[in-house]
Design a protein around this motif. Structure first.
Motif, PDB file in Angstrom:
ATOM      1  N   ASP A 237      -8.371  11.728 -10.385  1.00  0.00           N
ATOM      2  CA  ASP A 237      -8.170  10.844  -9.177  1.00  0.00           C
ATOM      3  C   ASP A 237      -9.008  10.213  -9.045  1.00  0.00           C
ATOM      4  O   ASP A 237      -8.721   8.535  -8.275  1.00  0.00           O
ATOM      5  CB  ASP A 237      -8.715  12.540  -8.102  1.00  0.00           C
ATOM      6  CG  ASP A 237      -7.526  13.408  -7.559  1.00  0.00           C
ATOM      7  OD1 ASP A 237      -6.867  13.666  -8.396  1.00  0.00           O
ATOM      8  OD2 ASP A 237      -8.807  13.836  -6.645  1.00  0.00           O
ATOM      9  N   ASP A 238      -9.968   9.431  -9.675  1.00  0.00           N
ATOM     10  CA  ASP A 238     -10.732   8.063  -9.773  1.00  0.00           C
ATOM     11  C   ASP A 238     -10.083   7.381 -10.525  1.00  0.00           C
ATOM     12  O   ASP A 238     -10.594   5.974 -10.404  1.00  0.00           O
ATOM     13  CB  ASP A 238     -12.298   8.578 -10.087  1.00  0.00           C
ATOM     14  CG  ASP A 238     -12.805   9.488 -11.904  1.00  0.00           C
ATOM     15  OD1 ASP A 238     -11.590   9.514 -12.429  1.00  0.00           O
ATOM     16  OD2 ASP A 238     -13.691   9.420 -11.954  1.00  0.00           O
ATOM     17  N   ALA A 239      -9.230   7.771 -11.063  1.00  0.00           N
ATOM     18  CA  ALA A 239      -8.841   7.068 -12.008  1.00  0.00           C
ATOM     19  C   ALA A 239      -7.658   5.663 -11.618  1.00  0.00           C
ATOM     20  O   ALA A 239      -6.799   4.848 -11.949  1.00  0.00           O
ATOM     21  CB  ALA A 239      -7.854   7.005 -13.221  1.00  0.00           C
ATOM     22  N   TRP A 240      -6.957   6.367 -10.534  1.00  0.00           N
ATOM     23  CA  TRP A 240      -5.468   5.690  -9.429  1.00  0.00           C
ATOM     24  C   TRP A 240      -5.968   4.640  -8.759  1.00  0.00           C
ATOM     25  O   TRP A 240      -5.101   4.180  -9.096  1.00  0.00           O
ATOM     26  CB  TRP A 240      -5.550   7.287  -8.186  1.00  0.00           C
ATOM     27  CG  TRP A 240      -4.667   8.068  -9.014  1.00  0.00           C
ATOM     28  CD1 TRP A 240      -4.745   9.234  -9.012  1.00  0.00           C
ATOM     29  CD2 TRP A 240      -3.086   7.830  -9.424  1.00  0.00           C
ATOM     30  NE1 TRP A 240      -3.726  10.300  -9.155  1.00  0.00           N
ATOM     31  CE2 TRP A 240      -2.679   9.134 -10.576  1.00  0.00           C
ATOM     32  CE3 TRP A 240      -1.782   6.546  -9.650  1.00  0.00           C
ATOM     33  CZ2 TRP A 240      -1.817   9.308 -10.649  1.00  0.00           C
ATOM     34  CZ3 TRP A 240      -0.783   6.941 -10.491  1.00  0.00           C
ATOM     35  CH2 TRP A 240      -0.645   8.495 -10.967  1.00  0.00           C
ATOM     36  N   PRO A 241      -7.155   4.453  -8.071  1.00  0.00           N
ATOM     37  CA  PRO A 241      -7.419   2.973  -7.731  1.00  0.00           C
ATOM     38  C   PRO A 241      -6.997   2.109  -8.800  1.00  0.00           C
ATOM     39  O   PRO A 241      -5.947   0.936  -8.174  1.00  0.00           O
ATOM     40  CB  PRO A 241      -8.773   3.351  -6.888  1.00  0.00           C
ATOM     41  CG  PRO A 241      -8.649   4.467  -6.980  1.00  0.00           C
ATOM     42  CD  PRO A 241      -7.701   5.288  -7.679  1.00  0.00           C
ATOM     43  N   ALA A 242      -7.262   1.446 -10.119  1.00  0.00           N
ATOM     44  CA  ALA A 242      -7.415   0.959 -11.016  1.00  0.00           C
ATOM     45  C   ALA A 242      -5.502   1.148 -11.758  1.00  0.00           C
ATOM     46  O   ALA A 242      -5.068   0.024 -11.233  1.00  0.00           O
ATOM     47  CB  ALA A 242      -8.291   0.978 -12.115  1.00  0.00           C
ATOM     48  N   LEU A 243      -5.050   2.309 -11.844  1.00  0.00           N
ATOM     49  CA  LEU A 243      -3.500   2.109 -12.151  1.00  0.00           C
ATOM     50  C   LEU A 243      -2.822   1.341 -10.816  1.00  0.00           C
ATOM     51  O   LEU A 243      -1.793   1.061 -11.559  1.00  0.00           O
ATOM     52  CB  LEU A 243      -3.770   3.604 -12.467  1.00  0.00           C
ATOM     53  CG  LEU A 243      -4.399   4.788 -13.323  1.00  0.00           C
ATOM     54  CD1 LEU A 243      -4.017   6.108 -13.506  1.00  0.00           C
ATOM     55  CD2 LEU A 243      -3.741   4.021 -14.668  1.00  0.00           C
ATOM     56  N   LEU A 244      -3.401   1.770  -9.735  1.00  0.00           N
ATOM     57  CA  LEU A 244      -2.197   1.478  -8.855  1.00  0.00           C
ATOM     58  C   LEU A 244      -2.447  -0.395  -8.520  1.00  0.00           C
ATOM     59  O   LEU A 244      -1.418  -0.766  -8.379  1.00  0.00           O
ATOM     60  CB  LEU A 244      -1.987   2.094  -7.504  1.00  0.00           C
ATOM     61  CG  LEU A 244      -2.357   3.285  -7.312  1.00  0.00           C
ATOM     62  CD1 LEU A 244      -2.600   4.280  -6.100  1.00  0.00           C
ATOM     63  CD2 LEU A 244      -0.511   3.624  -7.716  1.00  0.00           C
TER      64      LEU A 244
ATOM     65  N   GLY B  88       0.643  -1.173  -0.370  1.00  0.00           N
ATOM     66  CA  GLY B  88       0.217  -0.091   0.156  1.00  0.00           C
ATOM     67  C   GLY B  88       0.272   1.351   0.326  1.00  0.00           C
ATOM     68  O   GLY B  88       0.172   2.081   0.174  1.00  0.00           O
ATOM     69  N   ARG B  89       2.323   1.156   0.046  1.00  0.00           N
ATOM     70  CA  ARG B  89       2.493   2.161  -0.054  1.00  0.00           C
ATOM     71  C   ARG B  89       2.914   2.239  -1.194  1.00  0.00           C
ATOM     72  O   ARG B  89       3.369   1.903  -2.338  1.00  0.00           O
ATOM     73  CB  ARG B  89       4.397   2.287   0.681  1.00  0.00           C
ATOM     74  CG  ARG B  89       4.516   3.258   0.756  1.00  0.00           C
ATOM     75  CD  ARG B  89       6.788   2.881   1.835  1.00  0.00           C
ATOM     76  NE  ARG B  89       7.299   4.227   1.978  1.00  0.00           N
ATOM     77  CZ  ARG B  89       7.214   4.807   2.735  1.00  0.00           C
ATOM     78  NH1 ARG B  89       6.640   4.725   3.829  1.00  0.00           N
ATOM     79  NH2 ARG B  89       8.078   6.211   2.642  1.00  0.00           N
ATOM     80  N   VAL B  90       2.864   4.045  -2.033  1.00  0.00           N
ATOM     81  CA  VAL B  90       2.894   5.179  -2.850  1.00  0.00           C
ATOM     82  C   VAL B  90       4.442   6.244  -2.872  1.00  0.00           C
ATOM     83  O   VAL B  90       3.887   7.078  -2.126  1.00  0.00           O
ATOM     84  CB  VAL B  90       1.580   5.160  -3.580  1.00  0.00           C
ATOM     85  CG1 VAL B  90       2.242   5.996  -5.302  1.00  0.00           C
ATOM     86  CG2 VAL B  90       0.810   4.663  -3.806  1.00  0.00           C
ATOM     87  N   LEU B  91       5.398   5.633  -3.847  1.00  0.00           N
ATOM     88  CA  LEU B  91       6.630   7.057  -3.577  1.00  0.00           C
ATOM     89  C   LEU B  91       6.188   7.728  -4.857  1.00  0.00           C
ATOM     90  O   LEU B  91       6.154   7.263  -6.013  1.00  0.00           O
ATOM     91  CB  LEU B  91       7.753   6.737  -3.791  1.00  0.00           C
ATOM     92  CG  LEU B  91       8.651   7.450  -3.401  1.00  0.00           C
ATOM     93  CD1 LEU B  91       8.652   8.250  -2.282  1.00  0.00           C
ATOM     94  CD2 LEU B  91      10.179   7.012  -3.723  1.00  0.00           C
ATOM     95  N   LEU B  92       6.077   9.256  -4.776  1.00  0.00           N
ATOM     96  CA  LEU B  92       6.072  10.153  -5.302  1.00  0.00           C
ATOM     97  C   LEU B  92       6.904  10.662  -5.938  1.00  0.00           C
ATOM     98  O   LEU B  92       7.901  11.498  -4.655  1.00  0.00           O
ATOM     99  CB  LEU B  92       5.032  10.891  -5.175  1.00  0.00           C
ATOM    100  CG  LEU B  92       4.484  12.325  -6.503  1.00  0.00           C
ATOM    101  CD1 LEU B  92       3.762  11.483  -7.676  1.00  0.00           C
ATOM    102  CD2 LEU B  92       3.206  13.297  -5.756  1.00  0.00           C
TER     103      LEU B  92
ATOM    104  N   GLY C 259      -6.573  12.887  -4.122  1.00  0.00           N
ATOM    105  CA  GLY C 259      -6.802  13.134  -2.856  1.00  0.00           C
ATOM    106  C   GLY C 259      -7.717  12.193  -2.492  1.00  0.00           C
ATOM    107  O   GLY C 259      -7.015  11.819  -1.287  1.00  0.00           O
ATOM    108  N   THR C 260      -7.898  11.189  -2.295  1.00  0.00           N
ATOM    109  CA  THR C 260      -7.599   9.442  -2.020  1.00  0.00           C
ATOM    110  C   THR C 260      -7.746   8.535  -3.402  1.00  0.00           C
ATOM    111  O   THR C 260      -8.786   8.403  -3.830  1.00  0.00           O
ATOM    112  CB  THR C 260      -9.550   9.697  -1.302  1.00  0.00           C
ATOM    113  OG1 THR C 260      -9.680   8.472  -0.506  1.00  0.00           O
ATOM    114  CG2 THR C 260     -10.777   9.673  -2.557  1.00  0.00           C
ATOM    115  N   THR C 261      -7.305   7.491  -2.659  1.00  0.00           N
ATOM    116  CA  THR C 261      -6.820   5.946  -3.346  1.00  0.00           C
ATOM    117  C   THR C 261      -7.333   4.928  -1.950  1.00  0.00           C
ATOM    118  O   THR C 261      -6.705   3.711  -2.311  1.00  0.00           O
ATOM    119  CB  THR C 261      -5.491   6.531  -3.872  1.00  0.00           C
ATOM    120  OG1 THR C 261      -4.196   6.628  -2.954  1.00  0.00           O
ATOM    121  CG2 THR C 261      -5.804   7.448  -4.971  1.00  0.00           C
TER     122      THR C 261
END
Length: 328
Positions: free
Chosen positions: A287-294, A188-192, A205-207
């Motif tokens: 923002d709503d695309a991020w869960p699927a991308l991750l 669950g850790r994302v590094l930007l 915003g939220t993922t």
């Protein structure tokens, strides 16, 4: 034993990082010329010469402020940057000529500038040109490449579409090449990774259960290797150094191609997409695309060995050293 000259472009930190990765594999003394300030710690037998800037607004003898962008800097398309009547530009090239005359380098690496490459060759020094991906068939690029005794490309052989055949494609040059992992990925850790001061990447915003961390939020990170290793997914721009670091870490990544001159990052992103090395998007997602991308990145098993990071810095140094020896 001779001296090698090395021009480091001042845009961003990537050119400096690449120099520092290759420098330990060169046996010659090196004199570096750049508008960047001298780093706090230079490798042994390395001298740093600070060059004047040539991109600031200057006041002419008539008291009028002049923007160099309006002073015919491209010389009708024959050059990339040579603004008229700019004292910093004049002093900069004069300093390079003075150093060449004093040091008589066996070869000169230019990373990157068509104008500095042309000057070095006119001064009678063997030229090693570093290049970048993208569409670089304009007149200044063709001139500098044609004058070079060797052209080094810091990407793997055959991976970047449209690359000219005369390149030495040495693989992705990373300061972390060959370094063992220091930690296991934390779920669950994302590094930007920032993306540069002109176009910083931002956390959405939220993922859900993903926890975002931006490299450098708590200050400058001299050695981010542990951060790279701890991340389950890394979100990064498609710069050459960033991608090489992803490869060195064996990262699962979402890579965003940012707008850069000559479509540099888009060419790299296309190679990553075609090689199945990362989840690649062409613009910052909603923002709503991020869960699927991750989740898609989490499921990757990227064959990063195809980016040929192992030994890339040594191969780049070998091209430079062989050019020096050939024309000594």
């Amino acid at each position: 034993m001779s001296t090698i000259g090395w021009y480091v472009h001042h845009h961003g930190s990537g050119h400096l990082v690449r120099f520092l990765a290759v420098r330990p594999h060169l046996s010659d003394d090196v004199v570096v010329l750049s508008s960047l300030p001298e780093p706090a710690a230079l490798p042994p037998r390395t001298r740093w010469v600070v060059l004047d800037r040539d991109d600031d607004v200057v006041t002419g003898p008539d008291g009028v402020a002049r923007d160099p962008h309006e002073a015919d800097p491209r010389a009708g398309g024959h050059l990339h940057w040579a603004p008229l009547h700019h004292p910093g530009h004049t002093r900069r090239l004069a300093t390079i000529a003075e150093v060449v005359a004093a040091e008589r380098p066996g070869a000169f690496v230019v990373d990157v500038s068509a104008e500095v490459g042309v000057l070095v060759r006119l001064l009678g020094v063997p030229l090693v040109a570093m290049t970048q991906p993208g569409v670089r068939e304009d007149a200044p690029h063709r001139l500098a490449r044609g004058l070079a005794h060797a052209v080094v490309a810091p990407w793997p052989a055959g991976r970047i579409a449209g690359a000219p055949p005369e390149l030495h494609e040495v693989g992705g040059v990373s300061r972390f090449g060959g370094r063992p992992r220091s930690a296991a990925p934390e779920p669950g850790r994302v590094l930007l990774l920032g993306g540069g001061p002109e176009a910083p990447l931002r956390a959405p915003g939220t993922t859900g259960d993903w926890h975002w961390h931006r490299l450098g939020d708590e200050g400058w990170v001299e050695d981010p290797w542990h951060d790279l290793c701890r991340a389950e997914v890394i979100v990064s721009a498609a710069g050459q150094n960033a991608v090489a670091d992803l490869a060195a870490a064996g990262a699962r990544a979402v890579v965003i191609a940012q707008d850069r001159p000559f479509d540099e990052q888009r060419a790299t992103a296309d190679a990553l997409r075609e090689g199945g090395l990362a989840v690649v998007v062409d613009a910052w997602p909603d923002d709503d695309a991020w869960p699927a991308l991750l989740e898609a990145a989490r499921r990757l098993d990227p064959p990063w060995e195809r980016w040929q990071v192992a030994g890339a810095a040594e191969r780049a140094a070998a091209v430079i050293s062989s050019t020096t020896e050939r024309w000594r």
